[in-house]
Design a protein around this motif. Structure first.
Motif, PDB file in Angstrom:
ATOM      1  N   LYS A 216       0.856  -1.185   0.000  1.00 30.60           N
ATOM      2  CA  LYS A 216       0.000   0.000   0.000  1.00 30.60           C
ATOM      3  C   LYS A 216       0.894   1.238   0.000  1.00 30.60           C
ATOM      4  CE  LYS A 216      -4.015   2.136   0.532  1.00 30.60           C
ATOM      5  NZ  LYS A 216      -5.135   2.019  -0.410  1.00 30.60           N
ATOM      6  N   LEU A 218       1.314   5.327   0.465  1.00 26.56           N
ATOM      7  CA  LEU A 218       0.741   6.482   1.148  1.00 26.56           C
ATOM      8  C   LEU A 218       1.589   7.700   0.874  1.00 26.56           C
ATOM      9  CD1 LEU A 218       0.125   4.905   4.682  1.00 26.56           C
ATOM     10  CD2 LEU A 218      -1.538   5.132   2.832  1.00 26.56           C
ATOM     11  N   HIS A 257      -0.704  -2.962   7.783  1.00 22.60           N
ATOM     12  CA  HIS A 257      -2.165  -3.041   7.814  1.00 22.60           C
ATOM     13  C   HIS A 257      -2.742  -1.694   8.251  1.00 22.60           C
ATOM     14  CE1 HIS A 257      -2.641  -7.703   8.064  1.00 22.60           C
ATOM     15  NE2 HIS A 257      -1.806  -7.329   7.119  1.00 22.60           N
ATOM     16  N   GLN A 258      -3.993  -1.459   7.851  1.00 23.63           N
ATOM     17  CA  GLN A 258      -4.669  -0.204   8.173  1.00 23.63           C
ATOM     18  C   GLN A 258      -5.849  -0.453   9.095  1.00 23.63           C
ATOM     19  OE1 GLN A 258      -6.943   1.515   5.001  1.00 23.63           O
ATOM     20  NE2 GLN A 258      -6.907   3.580   5.877  1.00 23.63           N
ATOM     21  N   SER A 259      -6.020   0.443  10.047  1.00 22.23           N
ATOM     22  CA  SER A 259      -7.228   0.474  10.870  1.00 22.23           C
ATOM     23  C   SER A 259      -7.747   1.906  10.860  1.00 22.23           C
ATOM     24  CB  SER A 259      -6.928   0.025  12.302  1.00 22.23           C
ATOM     25  OG  SER A 259      -8.084   0.136  13.102  1.00 22.23           O
ATOM     26  N   SER A 270      -6.390   7.311  10.181  1.00 27.05           N
ATOM     27  CA  SER A 270      -6.108   5.873  10.194  1.00 27.05           C
ATOM     28  C   SER A 270      -4.812   5.624  10.944  1.00 27.05           C
ATOM     29  CB  SER A 270      -5.967   5.324   8.764  1.00 27.05           C
ATOM     30  OG  SER A 270      -7.147   5.521   8.018  1.00 27.05           O
ATOM     31  N   TRP A 272      -1.534   2.808  10.844  1.00 31.26           N
ATOM     32  CA  TRP A 272      -0.869   1.782  10.039  1.00 31.26           C
ATOM     33  C   TRP A 272       0.194   1.107  10.894  1.00 31.26           C
ATOM     34  CZ3 TRP A 272      -2.340   0.917   4.909  1.00 31.26           C
ATOM     35  CH2 TRP A 272      -3.239   1.856   4.390  1.00 31.26           C
ATOM     36  N   ASP A 317      -2.528  10.000   8.693  1.00 37.38           N
ATOM     37  CA  ASP A 317      -2.136   8.612   8.894  1.00 37.38           C
ATOM     38  C   ASP A 317      -1.168   8.537  10.072  1.00 37.38           C
ATOM     39  OD1 ASP A 317      -3.508   7.286   6.756  1.00 37.38           O
ATOM     40  OD2 ASP A 317      -2.120   8.243   5.355  1.00 37.38           O
ATOM     41  N   VAL A 319       1.376   6.251  11.916  1.00 34.61           N
ATOM     42  CA  VAL A 319       2.168   5.105  11.473  1.00 34.61           C
ATOM     43  C   VAL A 319       3.119   4.673  12.577  1.00 34.61           C
ATOM     44  CG1 VAL A 319       3.632   4.186   9.649  1.00 34.61           C
ATOM     45  CG2 VAL A 319       2.078   6.084   9.143  1.00 34.61           C
TER      46      VAL A 319
END
Length: 936
Positions: A216, A218, A257-259, A270, A272, A317, A319
């Motif tokens: 993914k 970003l 992974h993303q939440s 989000s 990550w 994001d 992270v």
């Protein structure tokens, strides 16, 4: 222009690419006429340059826009950059900074009318400056500079890479720029494409990243489009950024992974993370969501979004990055965390880690969104602004996670500690300590004092005035962005104060200024005339310069124990440094400084201290606010060690702790234990002190099963208190502690997988359980370490059994202890010699630790076995010095002296005897100090 597809075959399909692309834009001369700038966006750029009057040795070139394409190949990183420039003077050369070890493949320049200039040659200068020679003279105007370049992958990894293990336990590379590196030689953030060194400049960016579809991508902006290509590759295209600094540009390509944390009309948030870390990020998610919600309700985010000088973030994001150097970093659209600092494993981590994680996340979000809330002025100093960030993080956490009781913790952990340090160290919040590291300590204290001042203001104002005034201050900035000075904030709060309390006369500005200028905390003397019912409150100043301070006076009485209202119309001021009033209830106590809102100490007359002690030792003690219970212990202990209050009064007050179950109220006593612990080693040799230390209240707090029970129903603060009390009971050599821990250690060792100990209790159980454990239990722990199954081998030295310790000393004196863990290191890295040396060093450390910890218990056994002169890696003089430093009586020193005369060479005896004489003097000074302390 896209990359030639022949390169796609070489793309690393299993690499994690994290590219925080940073660069900095260029200067120009604001006095000259600017041509070629057409759009409103570009006009904004030019105006910002004119306003800043930027200049640079690399020439008068203004970057307007970047179009960046990135791909990480098998052997190198390749990039295409199209940079739109405005050139203000006719020139033949274009100069810029480039990444380390870059190889430029193609560089051309194209004008609006289609004219293309090819470079004749490229000149490399020091400091990574490249000069492109285009042969012909370039007239002023707008150009597109096209640069295609590559960097060898080994250089990329060396400069920007961090290896880590993925969920399959395989090594992947995190390639990062724009994030501070660990390398000692890197003094600034590394850049990964051409740039001009002006971080003040705002530029727009369009970024595209080529990557494997399983990853993914970003960047600072949301994804505009993805496009699957041949060779199983994918392009990810991002929306155009608003005007941001090149220093803010960041990209990420990963298998993280993303939440999704929150999504509304303004912003998508989000987090990550590596898949294996997901179970341990639940607490961090809760904090991020709660803090974001609060800041949105308080208009912090609204102010940031609607400010014309603040670029709008349409997504953020969060992270979690392994091995990030700093705990937390922010840039446009991102918050980066060091993974280890926001993960919480309920099976391994003590509950106190939650507080650390919460403060870190809150502080990072505050820095991200409140950077332009205040404009520094003379009294609106940097230290007060930093102080606001410290206070604000505690304030936000306390509001969104009330069970954390963060503001209560702030008082006992921060304000109390500052009161102690500030008694001996001058702290003036208006002073900027710019030199490092000489004044770093003072600068940090100044920031902390600033945070205490903010809390004092919040509690001194009537309920809700601080929050309503602050929101008004933020709203004013939406229409008047320059309204960011201290006066703007004080006026907003004053306005709200006048609306709700028109008769409340409180000069906010004068009070704040006096608190900022105060160098030492004030001490209030409260005396009562019990025949005339007169209460007198006066203040002690260090010197005349301190008399300008405004001190808020609040109080509660036994008949009216209302500790809720912390604002007051009663002040000690430069004009009125004494207050008198009548209080006719002679049999009742009076307590000053409700919830310790004021930054000062309070000393009462002996009778009032006694009345407080009597009430605390009754069932009604909880009627006194928990912060005032903590204040009473903290102030009384301070006055006792300063010899301004008899220690017998302090012990009378502290005895109430037998029934206290609140961690906040206990905290000052735990700090007092730290101070008094210096006397604990002397107790076996000087019985006179055993009767002076009144720790009877500790006996009421049983520790049985604390480390085994299911504690899900117990709040975090109670868990902290249980752990702290258990620790101190064992330090005080409480018999119940040793027996309980020994019992639970045996239970745990019977089945390590099934009989697990709770987080935070494992070391406590091992170290204290081994104090009185038998040889069989000790051997099990030792052999578990040898097999690599346990890390508690450090606790082996805690045994009080001299035969076990002599046996341990024999092992490490004649054998190199190599655990199964060490053997695996041999096989994996072929570092036998280095590992053996580490094993020898470990043995030596264990040897010295045994001497250090057990000299006071088993000196005679150590000397009779000649242990100190038989270790192959520890000099006998070093061993003797460790023993001497851990002797606590003259009799022990005489025993050591006798041993030295019999066993050592004559040449070293004078040096050892000198060390014994020095230690004798230290013991005498310590004993005299404690005698004077407890006899006051």
């Amino acid at each position: 222009m896209k990359f030639n597809m022949t390169f796609l075959k070489l793309l690393l399909s299993n690499s994690i690419i994290y590219l925080a692309i940073v660069a900095i834009a260029s200067p120009m001369d604001g006095e000259k006429e600017i041509k070629g700038v057409e759009t409103d966006e570009e006009s904004k750029i030019v105006r910002s340059v004119l306003n800043n009057k930027l200049s640079n040795i690399l020439g008068y070139i203004l970057p307007i826009h970047y179009n960046i394409e990135l791909v990480l190949l098998n052997n190198y990183l390749r990039s295409n950059c199209i940079i739109t420039l405005n050139i203000f003077y006719a020139k033949q050369y274009i100069s810029f900074y480039a990444p380390d070890s870059v190889s430029i493949i193609v560089s051309t320049l194209k004008t609006n009318n289609g004219t293309v200039y090819e470079t004749n040659h490229t000149i490399f200068m020091k400091n990574n400056i490249y000069v492109l020679d285009f042969g012909d003279v370039l007239l002023n105007g707008k150009y597109d500079l096209y640069i295609e370049y590559e960097i060898l992958i080994n250089i990329v990894r060396e400069s920007f890479g961090t290896p880590y293990l993925n969920e399959d336990e395989k090594i992947e590379w995190l390639i990062a720029t724009g994030i501070q590196r660990r390398n000692w030689y890197q003094t600034k953030k590394q850049q990964i494409f051409p740039y001009w060194d002006n971080p003040e400049l705002g530029i727009t960016f369009v970024i595209s990243i080529l990557h494997h579809p399983k990853y993914k991508a970003l960047s600072n902006m949301p994804i505009r489009e993805t496009k699957l290509m041949n060779y199983n590759m994918m392009w990810t295209f991002f929306h155009k950024t608003p005007l941001i600094s090149i220093d803010s540009v960041a990209c990420l390509v990963s298998s993280f992974h993303q939440s999704i944390l929150s999504k509304n009309e303004r912003i998508l948030s989000s987090i990550w993370f590596r898949p294996q870390s997901e179970p341990h990020l639940e607490f961090a998610k809760t904090v991020i969501i709660s803090a974001s919600t609060f800041m949105n309700e308080w208009n912090i985010l609204k102010k940031a979004f609607e400010n014309p000088f603040f670029s709008f973030e349409s997504k953020v994001d969060h992270v979690a990055i392994p091995a990030l150097q700093k705990e937390i970093e922010q840039t446009f659209g991102f918050v980066f965390y060091r993974e280890a600092d926001i993960t919480y494993n309920e099976e391994l981590d003590p509950v106190v880690y939650k507080t650390i994680i919460t403060r870190l996340i809150a502080h990072g979000m505050i820095q991200k969104y409140t950077g332009n809330l205040f404009r520094p002025t003379y009294l609106w100093s940097r230290t007060l602004i930093e102080g606001f960030n410290i206070f604000w993080q505690e304030y936000i956490i306390d509001k969104v996670l009330p069970n954390s009781r963060m503001m209560d913790l702030f008082v006992v952990q921060v304000q109390h500690e500052l009161l102690y340090l500030n008694t001996y160290v001058v702290i003036n919040s208006t002073i900027e300590y710019n030199s490092y590291p000489e004044n770093y300590f003072h600068s940090s204290l100044s920031h902390i004092k600033g945070s205490v001042i903010w809390r004092m203001l919040e509690r001194t104002l009537p309920l809700h005035i601080f929050s309503e005034g602050f929101i008004k201050y933020l709203n004013n900035q939406l229409s008047k962005p320059e309204a960011t000075t201290a006066d703007h904030l004080w006026n907003a709060m004053r306005s709200k104060l006048n609306e709700s309390y028109p008769k409340y006369d409180f000069n906010i500005k004068d009070a704040i200024n006096s608190w900022i200028m105060q160098k030492y905390p004030s001490v209030l003397e409260v005396t009562r005339n019990y025949s005339s019912y007169l209460v007198t409150i006066s203040v002690q100043f260090h010197n005349k310069l301190e008399k300008h301070c405004y001190i808020p006076i609040t109080y509660a009485t036994e008949s009216n124990p209302n500790f809720t209202i912390t604002w007051t119309e009663m002040w000690l001021t430069p004009r009125d440094s004494k207050i008198e009033f009548l209080f006719q209830e002679n049999n009742q106590w009076i307590i000053i400084n409700l919830q310790q809102a004021g930054y000062y100490r309070v000393n009462y007359d002996i009778i009032n201290w006694g009345k407080i002690a009597q009430y605390l030792n009754s069932e009604k003690y909880s009627n006194i606010h928990v912060l005032n219970r903590a204040q009473i212990i903290n102030d009384a202990f301070h006055f006792a060690i300063e010899k301004k209050l008899k220690f017998s009064i302090f012990w009378e007050l502290a005895s109430y702790l037998a029934q206290e179950t609140d961690y906040i109220a206990w905290y000052p006593m735990l700090k007092a234990f730290e101070f008094l612990s210096n006397i604990f080693p002397f107790l076996n040799f000087y019985p006179e002190f055993k009767g002076v230390l009144k720790f009877d209240f500790m006996q009421k707090h049983r520790i049985s099963n604390w480390n085994l029970l299911n504690q899900s129903h117990i709040n975090d603060r109670t868990k902290c208190l249980k752990q702290e009390l258990a620790k101190w009971k064992c330090i005080m050599n409480d018999h119940s502690c040793e027996e309980s821990s020994k019992h639970h250690l045996k239970w745990h060792l019977a089945n390590l997988k099934k009989n697990k100990l709770l987080p935070g209790w494992k070391r406590w159980t091992y170290c204290n359980g081994l104090k009185t454990a038998d040889r069989d239990t000790w051997d099990i722990v030792f052999y578990n370490y040898m097999k690599g199954n346990d890390k508690m081998f450090e606790c082996l030295i805690y045994s009080k059994n001299s035969e076990i310790l002599i046996h341990y000393l024999e092992i490490i004196t004649h054998t190199v202890i190599i655990s199964q863990i060490s053997k695996s290191l041999y096989n994996q890295f072929h570092l036998q010699l280095e590992s053996i040396e580490r094993a020898y060093a470990l043995n030596a450390n264990i040897f010295l630790s045994i001497l250090e910890r057990n000299t006071k218990y088993m000196l005679t056994n150590l000397l009779n076995n000649d242990i100190i002169i038989r270790h192959r890696r520890v000099n006998e003089i070093v061993a003797l010095i460790v023993i001497i430093n851990n002797a606590y009586s003259m009799e022990q020193l005489d025993e050591i002296k006798e041993f030295v005369r019999k066993k050592l060479k004559y040449s070293v005896i004078p040096n050892i005897e000198y060390k014994i004489k020095t230690r004798s003097s230290e013991i005498e000074k310590q004993i005299n100090y404690f005698r004077s302390l407890f006899n006051n």
